[in-house]
Design a protein around this motif. Structure first.
Motif: not given
Length: 268
Positions: A76, A78, A148, A151
């Protein structure tokens, strides 16, 4: 499926959320809403776009990268675009100085990790890109847009004594114990501006219709998030105003004639 359609939304209650939301949003009576999600379409399922509304500090947390995620985890990265910030509002991102894993774990256990973090004063229009492994926490008094990787793998390092699970072992394994790089922070300055062009997604802010350079960067599927004004499908099949989001199979399927400020995002 239609080439353009409005995405369904999901309101998410959070202990740090708000019972009164900024326009055009409304919190159901008795609910503290912290997030509004736009459910990703199957054709673009690797990105998630949210609004966040905070009244208290969020946990100190970190996410793995796609490269170091274990089976059952997802990487992830973001970014945040600050829409509104109360006086004194801050984001914690990165450390004041380089620290090792043992120091991070000990500070997470005794609560002193808050003092190790760099707390950035923020204002509307600020943009922060967070590569995976960046330790972070969102402070109170903020309204943000978050883009993002789709996830839900989050490792909490510290949560101010709230009775939620921490994930110190994995969190310390993936965290980058370094200061936040200044090149990952910027501010909206132009009518048409690329805010993020990262490893996994791109984010642009436009006023009116996109210029040729930004349009060329969107050859396929994308999400359009109006912040002011409206974006329409050229065939009249869908529209979105502030607080809503469209999926489009192609940019040329969208009409920006009634648009004022719009965010465009796609996978990289």
């Amino acid at each position: 499926m239609n080439a353009v359609r409005q995405l369904p939304t999901k309101l998410v209650e959070k202990v740090w959320g708000r019972d009164t939301l900024p326009e055009p949003f409304t919190a159901p009576e008795g609910k503290r809403i912290g997030e509004l999600w736009f459910e990703p379409p199957p054709e673009h399922s690797d990105l998630l776009v949210k609004y966040l509304f905070t009244s208290e500090k969020l946990s100190v947390q970190v996410h793995p990268s796609s490269a170091n995620a274990r089976p059952g985890e997802d990487g992830k990265e973001e970014c945040w675009l600050v829409l509104d910030a109360e006086p004194g509002a801050q984001l914690a991102i990165g450390f004041n100085e380089e620290v090792d894993a043992a120091t991070i774990e000990a500070a997470a256990r005794d609560g002193s990790i808050e003092q190790l973090l760099t707390w950035h004063d923020v204002a509307a229009g600020d943009i922060y890109y967070l590569p995976a492994g960046t330790v972070h926490a969102i402070g109170p008094g903020l309204s943000l847009v978050e883009v993002q990787q789709n996830s839900d793998t989050t490792f909490r390092l510290y949560d101010y004594g709230r009775p939620r699970e921490l994930h110190l072992e994995r969190g310390v394994e993936v965290v980058q114990g370094v200061p936040y790089a200044s090149e990952h922070r910027s501010t909206v300055t132009e009518r048409g501006q690329t805010l993020i062009d990262g490893s996994h997604f791109r984010l642009d802010r436009i006023e009116g219709a996109p210029d040729a350079a930004i349009a060329a960067a969107y050859p396929g599927g994308l999400l359009a998030l109006p912040l002011a004004g409206e974006v329409h499908a050229k065939d009249g099949s869908a529209r979105a105003a502030a607080g809503e989001c469209l999926y489009a199979a192609a940019l040329n399927a969208l009409d920006f004639g009634a648009a004022e400020v719009t965010l465009l995002t796609r996978s990289n």
